[in-house]
Design a protein around this motif. Structure first.
Motif, PDB file in Angstrom:
ATOM      1  N   ASP A 413      34.800  36.103  25.635  1.00 50.23           N
ATOM      2  CA  ASP A 413      35.963  36.874  26.087  1.00 50.23           C
ATOM      3  C   ASP A 413      35.806  37.460  27.478  1.00 50.23           C
ATOM      4  O   ASP A 413      36.629  38.270  27.916  1.00 50.23           O
ATOM      5  N   GLY A 414      34.734  37.101  28.195  1.00 53.24           N
ATOM      6  CA  GLY A 414      34.550  37.601  29.553  1.00 53.24           C
ATOM      7  C   GLY A 414      33.816  38.926  29.636  1.00 53.24           C
ATOM      8  O   GLY A 414      33.412  39.339  30.718  1.00 53.24           O
ATOM      9  N   TYR A 710      36.681  34.313  38.067  1.00 56.42           N
ATOM     10  CA  TYR A 710      36.549  35.706  38.502  1.00 56.42           C
ATOM     11  C   TYR A 710      36.365  36.585  37.268  1.00 56.42           C
ATOM     12  O   TYR A 710      37.288  36.707  36.451  1.00 56.42           O
ATOM     13  N   ASP A 711      35.177  37.149  37.114  1.00 54.20           N
ATOM     14  CA  ASP A 711      34.927  38.111  36.044  1.00 54.20           C
ATOM     15  C   ASP A 711      35.145  39.498  36.633  1.00 54.20           C
ATOM     16  O   ASP A 711      34.382  39.943  37.503  1.00 54.20           O
ATOM     17  N   VAL A 712      36.199  40.178  36.170  1.00 54.54           N
ATOM     18  CA  VAL A 712      36.624  41.413  36.808  1.00 54.54           C
ATOM     19  C   VAL A 712      36.554  42.583  35.835  1.00 54.54           C
ATOM     20  O   VAL A 712      36.759  42.432  34.626  1.00 54.54           O
ATOM     21  N   ALA A 713      36.236  43.744  36.397  1.00 54.01           N
ATOM     22  CA  ALA A 713      36.320  45.019  35.682  1.00 54.01           C
ATOM     23  C   ALA A 713      37.424  45.822  36.345  1.00 54.01           C
ATOM     24  O   ALA A 713      37.367  46.101  37.551  1.00 54.01           O
ATOM     25  N   VAL A 714      38.453  46.183  35.580  1.00 46.57           N
ATOM     26  CA  VAL A 714      39.665  46.794  36.119  1.00 46.57           C
ATOM     27  C   VAL A 714      39.857  48.182  35.507  1.00 46.57           C
ATOM     28  O   VAL A 714      39.673  48.359  34.302  1.00 46.57           O
ATOM     29  N   LEU A 727      39.495  35.597  35.049  1.00 46.57           N
ATOM     30  CA  LEU A 727      40.602  34.843  35.615  1.00 46.57           C
ATOM     31  C   LEU A 727      40.044  33.581  36.256  1.00 46.57           C
ATOM     32  O   LEU A 727      38.838  33.485  36.524  1.00 46.57           O
ATOM     33  N   VAL A 728      40.912  32.645  36.510  1.00 49.57           N
ATOM     34  CA  VAL A 728      40.505  31.393  37.153  1.00 49.57           C
ATOM     35  C   VAL A 728      41.371  31.189  38.383  1.00 49.57           C
ATOM     36  O   VAL A 728      42.593  31.424  38.354  1.00 49.57           O
ATOM     37  N   LEU A 772      45.267  30.062  47.431  1.00 46.33           N
ATOM     38  CA  LEU A 772      44.700  30.250  46.104  1.00 46.33           C
ATOM     39  C   LEU A 772      45.799  30.385  45.062  1.00 46.33           C
ATOM     40  O   LEU A 772      46.745  31.152  45.235  1.00 46.33           O
ATOM     41  N   VAL A 773      45.662  29.634  43.978  1.00 48.14           N
ATOM     42  CA  VAL A 773      46.482  29.820  42.782  1.00 48.14           C
ATOM     43  C   VAL A 773      45.633  30.586  41.778  1.00 48.14           C
ATOM     44  O   VAL A 773      44.531  30.149  41.423  1.00 48.14           O
ATOM     45  N   MET A 774      46.124  31.731  41.305  1.00 43.66           N
ATOM     46  CA  MET A 774      45.407  32.536  40.326  1.00 43.66           C
ATOM     47  C   MET A 774      46.090  32.377  38.974  1.00 43.66           C
ATOM     48  O   MET A 774      47.326  32.364  38.889  1.00 43.66           O
ATOM     49  N   MET A 775      45.289  32.270  37.936  1.00 40.35           N
ATOM     50  CA  MET A 775      45.841  32.076  36.592  1.00 40.35           C
ATOM     51  C   MET A 775      44.923  32.707  35.559  1.00 40.35           C
ATOM     52  O   MET A 775      43.746  33.011  35.838  1.00 40.35           O
TER      53      MET A 775
END
Length: 1013
Positions: A413-414, A710-714, A727-728, A772-775
């Protein structure tokens, strides 16, 4: 003339050296001990070479794995016998499981795995293996004969089976007074017990009786014993029956004088071989050549049974149930049953196929000599489960751990997680830390050691710490360090304190990082109170371990044992293995797997000499610290790609040589992406989100495009909460990103939102400034991963994929790009130009035929009439399709166009075949794929739900894909096995129906590769 077949059964588990209670691998092979008549396998084989006496040899799969790792040179000596015309290989089950108690699919795998090892290590064509040694010689015609004659076997089925002579005589379920009991008691010299017989109801299988008299006579102890042996052979010669064959068959250990047998046996066996050399009326034979000239003497009913001692003296019974169903073994049977159930449940859940394959492999190992008992030769002591069998069945539970790791591989789950859980159901909780890249298992009970580390950074999961299937001697406890010989150390094994008890405290259980502390609580240990603090960040492919030692401890050594891609090590041995090192790190590479240990900077630490170089299928490192506080990092991939604490970096699983080719792009800069996401994305409360951490990993790269994770902490400031996710991003050097975004958005609006189980990733935006396309990241496992699982039900797997394709082709979504005849002509002409300019040697033998096929494909595509153009994906290969529990998601939309729907179908079908071929052929196995069944399943479902599809050009697109794959390999500076190229071109010609009359097909001009169609 008396014909004699000498059959030696060589069987050992995956053992090592250094045992205190029994012989190790070097002793078994004969590399140690006396130099005059040395005991061991290799000296005995050399005797056959010196005397020119042929032998029929069986090597168990587990023994071959041990040889490949500890002494691969031994295979050369065995091949010498073959070159001299003195050897025939006999087949059997990989781990010598008693096959009557296992279902057919597991028995088929046991047999095929051993045949594959013969091909891989001895270069022995499986088709030549026609004689079968039944494990523990426990026979049941109804159960085993259909299996041995099965066309699903790599050799196409067996012709002969070796069984004890007593099985020719019935017992009808009542031993007392039966013909079998009378034969056992009187031991008559009956010519029928020396003849081959077709097994009634055996589908053509022929039994070759193993002579009990010869088993007892070889090797002869005295001159009188040798004379009795000569008398038996003279009697057989006097029968003048050309079908008569005396078969000696027994454990190679016996004649070699190892494994508890008399060490004087090699000298006696030498005397026996000299006797054979000097007697011209005795002809030692290879069974295959002998049988090719003879027919069975008749048909014989062969009832259940085994060899006399096992059935009668040791109380196992004719059907072995006396041992297998021993009430005292119920606990160990339950271990095996629970492990098998866990693997099946994971299969049904769509878990990682490669890890499941390893789980089944471990399960097969643990079925070695199923339920074997220690037999005592006194009536007051009944047989009991052997210590090694108890240990192996106990460790079958590690397959439960592998199954759970395989499930996590498809459920990631990231985020990072830490939990205390009994992951293998051994009754003792383990500490588990996991994220999208790793799953680490620590044993608080046994030294606070890292006992298993799973790596998910590649295309499929693999083990890089933990050698679970290597010998455990008599040790039943899971995760426990093995002292004699030293084995199964795992990692972070504190020298001298490997058994100290620890307690685990979880400091951070889930989120952008997980952290736990292992505290030493062993009562009388100098390390009591020492702590190991383990941290795993959500986006990291490494563990950070900080030690804090008690004041009185000024020095500590810890050892780490790496098994980079443990499944590959078992299969290939050290082939492809190489060491890696840097200023502060050391490790190993094996194929595409890298695993390393790094010491912290500015610490009083040094690389020390480990106690031993290897532990089973593992390689050891040792570090010694003179600091009370020090840090170690243990990870996978490239250590140079790992950032220092607090500094952003791009992580990549690609080799260093490839990583240098990654194009520089703003989309791969963590600072740029953090600013972009903070500016354009909102938290669930609706306010702009603050991206506090962004770790970037390159998933795919090309000179002009990147796929990034992109493994992000928000942080959501309004709600005061934090959340993590992945995200990819798809970056392209040109402007095509906008089309990718638009087609994905249109498809989501047309029902590809997952509600029906069919989806494309949710596009989040296109950012033209950084192209960049973000998805969102799609869930599920890559369809390619299912290639690795020989039990994959491909028709069931592709049925939902067919529904997905129908939904796409009938979606009504349109794009500006069209695949016209002109574009297809241009592409194929480019392939022809590349072919003409290439001097690749692996392609030279088929260069002309490739040109002919491409001309034919071009002609077929040019002749087509008007077509109903639909939206197609354009690149339906197995790495762009993700599946999970019947749901399908498809990614990578840069080739979307208006074209013939048959292109997607033909490309997918050919790609499944090609990738299956490449994977299984590369492992010396035949592809298990049924292309016709696969095509039928996909097209039946497609045509059932699609409104009147026209698939006239489907075979042409399949042929085009075979050739395209070869040209693509050429363009990427790769290489293929020349025979593989030939077979793919043959398939292309078959699809086109363009094989010319009178032309000899290429696959009949060359030696065949290991493939069945």
């Amino acid at each position: 003339m008396a014909s004699l077949a000498i059959v030696h059964h060589a069987n050992q588990y995956v053992i090592a050296d250094g045992y205190g209670d029994r012989q190790g691998m070097s002793d078994i092979l004969g590399l140690r001990g006396p130099t005059s008549h040395p005991a061991g396998f290799l000296p005995l084989l050399r005797m056959h070479m010196e005397y020119g006496i042929p032998l029929n040899l069986h090597l168990s799969g587990t023994l071959m794995e041990a040889l490949a790792w500890h002494c691969p040179e031994s295979f050369s000596l065995i091949r010498d016998l073959d070159r001299a015309g003195l050897l025939e290989m006999v087949g059997s089950a990989f781990s010598q499981n008693v096959m009557t108690f296992f279902e057919d699919r597991l028995n088929l795998r046991q047999i095929n795995d051993e045949l594959a090892l013969l091909r891989r290590h001895l270069r022995w064509n499986p088709a030549k293996v026609k004689v079968f040694w039944v494990p523990e010689r426990v026979w049941d015609t109804g159960k085993l004969a259909p299996l041995l004659r099965s066309s699903s076997l790599l050799n196409g089925g067996y012709r002969y089976v070796l069984l004890d002579d007593r099985l020719l005589y019935p017992w009808g379920g009542q031993y007392a007074g039966s013909p079998r009991e009378r034969f056992d008691r009187e031991r008559p010299r009956d010519l029928e017990a020396y003849l081959p017989w077709e097994v009634a109801g055996g589908g053509g299988l022929v039994v070759l009786p193993i002579s009990r008299d010869l088993r007892y006579a070889i090797p002869p102890y005295t001159g009188a014993d040798l004379e009795r042996l000569a008398e038996i052979l003279r009697w057989l010669a006097s029968s003048h029956r050309p079908q008569a064959l005396a078969v000696y068959g027994d454990d190679l250990e016996k004649a070699a004088g190892v494994g508890g047998w008399d060490p004087q046996h090699p000298e006696r066996y030498d005397r026996f071989l000299r006797f054979l050399r000097d007697q011209k009326w005795v002809r030692p034979v290879l069974i295959g050549a002998w049988g090719a000239e003879r027919s069975p003497a008749g048909v014989r009913n062969v009832e259940r049974g085994t060899f006399f001692e096992l059935a009668r003296s040791w109380s196992a019974g004719e059907d072995y149930c006396g041992w297998y169903e021993d009430p005292d073994c119920a606990k160990h049977r339950a271990y095996v049953q629970r492990s098998e159930r866990a693997l099946r449940e994971a299969e049904q859940a769509g878990a990682d196929p490669a890890l499941l394959d390893l789980g089944w492999k471990h399960f097969l190992h643990c079925c070695y000599e199923t339920a074997w008992h220690e037999a005592y030769f006194s009536p007051e002591h009944r047989p009991r489960l052997a210590g090694f069998a108890a240990a192996l069945t106990s460790h079958a539970r590690s397959a439960i751990m592998i199954a759970r790791a395989a499930r996590w591989a498809t459920e990631r789950d990231g985020a990072a997680h830490a939990e205390s859980v009994d992951i293998d159901e051994d009754g003792s909780p383990e500490l588990v830390l996991k994220n999208s890249h790793l799953l680490a298992v620590f044993s608080p009970r046994w030294g606070g050691r890292l006992t298993c580390l799973f790596d998910f950074t590649g295309r499929s999961g693999r083990i890089v710490v933990g050698n679970l299937s290597d010998d455990w001697n008599l040790q039943e406890d899971l995760h426990r360090y093995m002292d004699c010989p030293r084995n199964h150390p795992g990692a972070l094994a504190d020298v001298g304190h490997e058994h100290d008890r620890h307690v685990a405290a979880i400091a951070e259980s889930s989120g952008r990082s997980a952290r736990a502390i292992l505290c030493n609580v062993e009562g009388d240990s100098p390390l009591r109170g020492a702590e190991k603090a383990v941290r795993l960040a959500a986006g990291d492919a490494y563990l950070s371990v900080s030690y804090a030692l008690p004041p009185a401890v000024r020095r500590l050594s810890t050892e780490v044992c790496f098994s980079p891609d443990y499944a590959r090590l078992l299969r290939l041995g050290p082939k492809g293995l190489s060491s890696l090192s840097g200023p502060r790190w050391r490790g190993w590479r094996n194929g595409g797997t890298r695993v390393w240990l790094r010491i912290g900077p500015r610490q009083s630490m040094l690389w020390d000499t480990p106690h031993q170089e290897r532990s089973g299928h593992g390689l050891n490192l040792r570090v010694t610290s003179f600091s009370r506080r020090f840090r170690l990092d243990l990870g996978v991939g490239s250590p140079s790609a790992v950032s220092a604490p607090g500094r952003p970096a791009i992580a990549t699983a690609a080799p260093a040589s490839e990583a240098r080719c990654v194009p520089q792009a703003s989309a791969a800069d963590p600072r740029v992406v953090r600013r972009l996401l903070s500016r354009h994305f909102r938290a669930p409360s609706g306010v702009p989100a603050e991206v506090r951490e962004c770790r970037i990993r390159v998933l795919k790269h090309h000179h002009d495009r990147l796929i990034l994770q992109y493994d992000v902490a928000v942080a959501d400031k309004r709600r005061g909460t934090q959340f993590e996710g992945s995200l990819v991003g798809a970056w392209r050097q040109d402007e095509r990103g906008k089309q990718i975004y638009e087609v994905m958005r249109a498809l989501r609006q047309s029902g590809f939102d997952g509600a029906s189980g069919l989806s494309v990733p949710q596009p989040l935006g296109y950012f033209p400034r950084i192209q960049l396309v973000m998805m969102e990241k799609a869930g599920g496992s890559l369809l390619r991963q299912w290639i690795y699982n020989p039990r994959t039900d491909w028709p069931a797997m592709l049925t939902p994929v067919a529904r997905w394709l129908v939904k796409l082709h009938t979606s009504g979504v349109r794009v500006s790009k069209q695949l016209t005849a002109k574009e297809e002509t241009s592409a194929i002409q480019g392939w022809l130009a590349d072919l003409a300019a290439s001097d690749a040697p692996w392609l030279a033998h088929e260069r002309e035929r490739i040109g002919e096929l491409l001309d034919e494909i071009l002609a077929r595509l040019s002749q087509r009439g008007p077509r109903d153009l639909r939206l197609i994906h354009g690149d339906c290969h197995l790495e762009n399709i993700l599946v999970r529990n019947g749901e399908v998601a498809v990614v990578d939309w840069e080739h979307a166009a208006m074209a013939d729907p048959a292109l997607d179908l033909g490309f997918l079908l050919a790609q499944v075949e090609i990738q299956s071929d490449r994977y299984w052929w590369g492992r010396g196995l035949a592809s298990l794929l049924d292309p016709e069944g696969l095509t039928r399943a996909l097209l039946d479902e497609y045509c059932r739900t699609a409104p009147g599809p026209s698939l006239a050009l489907l075979p042409v697109y399949q042929a085009r894909t075979y050739v395209q794959h070869i040209v693509h390999t050429l363009r990427m500076k790769g290489r293929e096995d020349p025979s593989h190229v030939t077979r793919w071109l043959d398939r292309a010609a078959d699809r086109l129906g363009s094989a010319q009359d009178g032309r000899v097909r290429a696959d009949r001009r060359q030696p065949s590769t290991p493939v069945m169609q």
